[in-house]
Motif scaffolding. Structure first.
Motif, PDB file in Angstrom:
ATOM      1  N   VAL A   1      26.803  56.998  13.862  1.00 48.29           N
ATOM      2  CA  VAL A   1      25.792  57.685  14.184  1.00 48.29           C
ATOM      3  C   VAL A   1      25.414  57.632  15.562  1.00 48.29           C
ATOM      4  CG1 VAL A   1      23.683  58.395  13.377  1.00 48.29           C
ATOM      5  CG2 VAL A   1      25.330  57.478  11.739  1.00 48.29           C
ATOM      6  N   CYS A   2      25.373  58.728  16.299  1.00 50.29           N
ATOM      7  CA  CYS A   2      24.890  58.693  17.672  1.00 50.29           C
ATOM      8  C   CYS A   2      23.742  59.505  17.736  1.00 50.29           C
ATOM      9  CB  CYS A   2      26.018  59.227  18.541  1.00 50.29           C
ATOM     10  SG  CYS A   2      27.661  58.834  18.291  1.00 50.29           S
ATOM     11  N   VAL A   3      22.621  59.016  18.400  1.00 49.83           N
ATOM     12  CA  VAL A   3      21.482  59.943  18.506  1.00 49.83           C
ATOM     13  C   VAL A   3      20.760  59.964  19.678  1.00 49.83           C
ATOM     14  CG1 VAL A   3      20.729  59.748  15.905  1.00 49.83           C
ATOM     15  CG2 VAL A   3      19.830  57.908  17.764  1.00 49.83           C
ATOM     16  N   TRP A   4      20.083  60.948  20.170  1.00 52.13           N
ATOM     17  CA  TRP A   4      19.434  61.164  21.553  1.00 52.13           C
ATOM     18  C   TRP A   4      18.626  62.336  21.330  1.00 52.13           C
ATOM     19  CZ3 TRP A   4      24.176  62.857  20.061  1.00 52.13           C
ATOM     20  CH2 TRP A   4      24.497  64.187  20.286  1.00 52.13           C
ATOM     21  N   PRO A   5      17.351  62.268  22.208  1.00 56.46           N
ATOM     22  CA  PRO A   5      16.207  63.159  21.957  1.00 56.46           C
ATOM     23  C   PRO A   5      16.634  64.716  22.367  1.00 56.46           C
ATOM     24  CG  PRO A   5      15.693  61.782  23.486  1.00 56.46           C
ATOM     25  CD  PRO A   5      17.066  61.215  23.114  1.00 56.46           C
ATOM     26  N   LYS A   6      16.044  65.614  22.086  1.00 53.62           N
ATOM     27  CA  LYS A   6      16.044  66.956  22.589  1.00 53.62           C
ATOM     28  C   LYS A   6      14.609  67.484  23.177  1.00 53.62           C
ATOM     29  CE  LYS A   6      16.373  68.620  17.943  1.00 53.62           C
ATOM     30  NZ  LYS A   6      16.895  69.590  17.133  1.00 53.62           N
ATOM     31  N   GLU A   7      14.452  68.532  23.614  1.00 55.81           N
ATOM     32  CA  GLU A   7      13.095  68.983  24.311  1.00 55.81           C
ATOM     33  C   GLU A   7      11.982  68.998  23.090  1.00 55.81           C
ATOM     34  OE1 GLU A   7      13.018  72.762  26.517  1.00 55.81           O
ATOM     35  OE2 GLU A   7      14.707  71.908  27.870  1.00 55.81           O
ATOM     36  N   ASP A   8      12.436  69.590  21.931  1.00 52.38           N
ATOM     37  CA  ASP A   8      11.374  69.357  20.844  1.00 52.38           C
ATOM     38  C   ASP A   8      11.460  68.236  19.909  1.00 52.38           C
ATOM     39  OD1 ASP A   8      13.688  70.308  19.626  1.00 52.38           O
ATOM     40  OD2 ASP A   8      13.011  72.036  18.420  1.00 52.38           O
ATOM     41  N   THR A   9      11.912  67.115  20.166  1.00 49.59           N
ATOM     42  CA  THR A   9      11.785  66.180  19.284  1.00 49.59           C
ATOM     43  C   THR A   9      10.405  65.547  19.332  1.00 49.59           C
ATOM     44  OG1 THR A   9      14.198  65.326  19.759  1.00 49.59           O
ATOM     45  CG2 THR A   9      12.705  63.762  19.015  1.00 49.59           C
ATOM     46  N   LYS A  10      10.082  65.382  17.993  1.00 47.25           N
ATOM     47  CA  LYS A  10       8.728  65.003  17.792  1.00 47.25           C
ATOM     48  C   LYS A  10       8.555  63.557  18.355  1.00 47.25           C
ATOM     49  CE  LYS A  10       7.604  68.089  14.062  1.00 47.25           C
ATOM     50  NZ  LYS A  10       7.526  68.294  12.732  1.00 47.25           N
ATOM     51  N   GLU A  11       7.283  63.051  18.657  1.00 47.81           N
ATOM     52  CA  GLU A  11       7.171  61.840  19.211  1.00 47.81           C
ATOM     53  C   GLU A  11       7.250  60.800  18.249  1.00 47.81           C
ATOM     54  OE1 GLU A  11       6.266  59.131  22.027  1.00 47.81           O
ATOM     55  OE2 GLU A  11       6.209  61.269  22.506  1.00 47.81           O
ATOM     56  N   LEU A  12       7.242  60.885  16.926  1.00 46.83           N
ATOM     57  CA  LEU A  12       7.360  60.160  15.760  1.00 46.83           C
ATOM     58  C   LEU A  12       8.725  59.925  15.707  1.00 46.83           C
ATOM     59  CD1 LEU A  12       6.363  58.754  13.135  1.00 46.83           C
ATOM     60  CD2 LEU A  12       6.715  60.649  12.075  1.00 46.83           C
ATOM     61  N   ASP A  13       9.727  60.605  15.920  1.00 47.84           N
ATOM     62  CA  ASP A  13      11.027  60.439  15.786  1.00 47.84           C
ATOM     63  C   ASP A  13      11.488  59.742  17.379  1.00 47.84           C
ATOM     64  OD1 ASP A  13      11.437  61.486  13.390  1.00 47.84           O
ATOM     65  OD2 ASP A  13      11.955  63.427  14.130  1.00 47.84           O
ATOM     66  N   ILE A  14      10.736  59.933  18.324  1.00 47.30           N
ATOM     67  CA  ILE A  14      11.255  59.199  19.532  1.00 47.30           C
ATOM     68  C   ILE A  14      10.804  57.536  19.215  1.00 47.30           C
ATOM     69  CG2 ILE A  14      10.546  58.798  21.831  1.00 47.30           C
ATOM     70  CD1 ILE A  14      10.674  61.687  22.065  1.00 47.30           C
ATOM     71  N   THR A  15       9.686  57.462  18.436  1.00 46.62           N
ATOM     72  CA  THR A  15       9.067  56.152  18.533  1.00 46.62           C
ATOM     73  C   THR A  15      10.134  55.488  17.289  1.00 46.62           C
ATOM     74  OG1 THR A  15       6.907  56.714  19.033  1.00 46.62           O
ATOM     75  CG2 THR A  15       7.320  54.907  17.651  1.00 46.62           C
ATOM     76  N   ARG A  16      10.501  56.334  16.085  1.00 47.20           N
ATOM     77  CA  ARG A  16      11.257  55.721  15.039  1.00 47.20           C
ATOM     78  C   ARG A  16      12.625  55.032  15.513  1.00 47.20           C
ATOM     79  NH1 ARG A  16      11.993  59.797  10.674  1.00 47.20           N
ATOM     80  NH2 ARG A  16       9.985  59.199  10.098  1.00 47.20           N
ATOM     81  N   PHE A  17      13.303  56.194  16.386  1.00 44.59           N
ATOM     82  CA  PHE A  17      14.632  55.903  17.121  1.00 44.59           C
ATOM     83  C   PHE A  17      14.743  54.879  18.201  1.00 44.59           C
ATOM     84  CE2 PHE A  17      15.287  59.303  14.260  1.00 44.59           C
ATOM     85  CZ  PHE A  17      16.092  58.747  13.208  1.00 44.59           C
ATOM     86  N   PHE A  18      13.783  55.130  19.117  1.00 46.58           N
ATOM     87  CA  PHE A  18      14.029  54.442  20.194  1.00 46.58           C
ATOM     88  C   PHE A  18      12.516  53.450  20.730  1.00 46.58           C
ATOM     89  CE2 PHE A  18      16.101  58.639  20.708  1.00 46.58           C
ATOM     90  CZ  PHE A  18      17.225  58.262  20.657  1.00 46.58           C
ATOM     91  N   GLY A  19      11.683  53.375  19.953  1.00 43.26           N
ATOM     92  CA  GLY A  19      10.236  52.681  20.356  1.00 43.26           C
ATOM     93  C   GLY A  19      10.500  51.187  20.528  1.00 43.26           C
ATOM     94  N   MET A  20      11.574  50.527  20.008  1.00 45.18           N
ATOM     95  CA  MET A  20      11.836  48.988  20.341  1.00 45.18           C
ATOM     96  C   MET A  20      12.425  48.760  21.554  1.00 45.18           C
ATOM     97  SD  MET A  20      11.773  47.563  16.740  1.00 45.18           S
ATOM     98  CE  MET A  20      12.685  48.932  15.606  1.00 45.18           C
ATOM     99  N   SER A  21      13.213  49.715  22.172  1.00 44.23           N
ATOM    100  CA  SER A  21      14.156  49.583  23.251  1.00 44.23           C
ATOM    101  C   SER A  21      13.871  50.353  24.221  1.00 44.23           C
ATOM    102  CB  SER A  21      15.487  49.344  22.922  1.00 44.23           C
ATOM    103  OG  SER A  21      16.105  50.825  22.558  1.00 44.23           O
ATOM    104  N   HIS A  22      13.264  51.291  24.270  1.00 45.24           N
ATOM    105  CA  HIS A  22      12.962  52.370  25.424  1.00 45.24           C
ATOM    106  C   HIS A  22      13.963  52.876  25.815  1.00 45.24           C
ATOM    107  CE1 HIS A  22       8.753  51.531  24.820  1.00 45.24           C
ATOM    108  NE2 HIS A  22       9.045  50.335  24.925  1.00 45.24           N
ATOM    109  N   VAL A  23      15.315  53.041  25.212  1.00 41.85           N
ATOM    110  CA  VAL A  23      16.613  53.624  25.601  1.00 41.85           C
ATOM    111  C   VAL A  23      16.297  55.136  25.347  1.00 41.85           C
ATOM    112  CG1 VAL A  23      18.150  51.519  25.697  1.00 41.85           C
ATOM    113  CG2 VAL A  23      17.837  53.058  23.657  1.00 41.85           C
ATOM    114  N   ASN A  24      17.270  56.084  25.773  1.00 43.68           N
ATOM    115  CA  ASN A  24      17.133  57.202  25.081  1.00 43.68           C
ATOM    116  C   ASN A  24      18.444  57.959  24.456  1.00 43.68           C
ATOM    117  OD1 ASN A  24      18.986  57.522  27.353  1.00 43.68           O
ATOM    118  ND2 ASN A  24      17.912  59.211  28.549  1.00 43.68           N
TER     119      ASN A  24
END
Length: 168
Positions: A48-71
């Motif tokens: 499973v590969c994930v990365w944010p898009k322009e309309d990705t909600k902040e909650l999802d950015i935190t959920r998937f990338f909040g512990m490592s701060h990668v994109n």
């Protein structure tokens, strides 16, 4: 722009179009540079590969990338880790002039006639190759819980070879 195809086979001289799944027209598939690390794995490895898009909600950015701060993040199952760690693949390089964009979100380009690679490169240390791209590699017993979270999220994703994932 260069495009890539990945294989565990080191000696493909010409790529002929073929049909996959339920498609009716034969194609040669390649991937762009950004999405290429999604294929730094043995062919049948589910991921499973994930990365944010322009309309990705902040909650999802935190959920998937909040512990490592990668994109970007790629997850594989524990049972595949040794095969990835010990494996190698071949990256075939193509001139993009022979291809047309098939799916922008996934970075897929296709040709409908035979094409010849301009070079082939062996990648031996797949884990390091992934990490060198600034991608977090997650190892989990099963991809299925993550799959459900990803599908319900606003994140960009690609799920590859999921038919090989543990079906809890």
């Amino acid at each position: 722009m260069k495009l890539f195809h990945f294989s565990e086979n080191s000696d493909i001289k010409i790529f002929n179009p073929r049909t996959i799944y339920d498609q009716t027209d034969a194609k040669v598939w390649t991937i762009d540079k950004y999405h290429a690390p999604h294929y730094y794995f043995p062919r049948e490895c589910p991921r499973v590969c994930v990365w944010p898009k322009e309309d990705t909600k902040e909650l999802d950015i935190t959920r998937f990338f909040g512990m490592s701060h990668v994109n970007r993040m790629i997850a594989i199952e524990t049972d595949w880790y040794d095969r990835v760690r010990k494996g190698s693949i071949y990256r075939y390089v193509f001139d993009s002039a022979d291809f047309e964009l098939e799916e922008e979100n996934a970075g897929y380009y296709v040709a409908r006639r035979p094409v010849t690679p301009i070079e082939v490169e062996r990648i031996d240390d797949l884990v390091t190759a992934i990490l060198d791209e600034g991608i977090e590699l997650r190892i989990t017993p099963s991809l299925m819980p993550m799959k459900e979270y990803v599908i319900e999220s606003t994140i960009n994703f690609s799920m590859i070879r999921m038919r090989n994932a543990k079906q809890e």
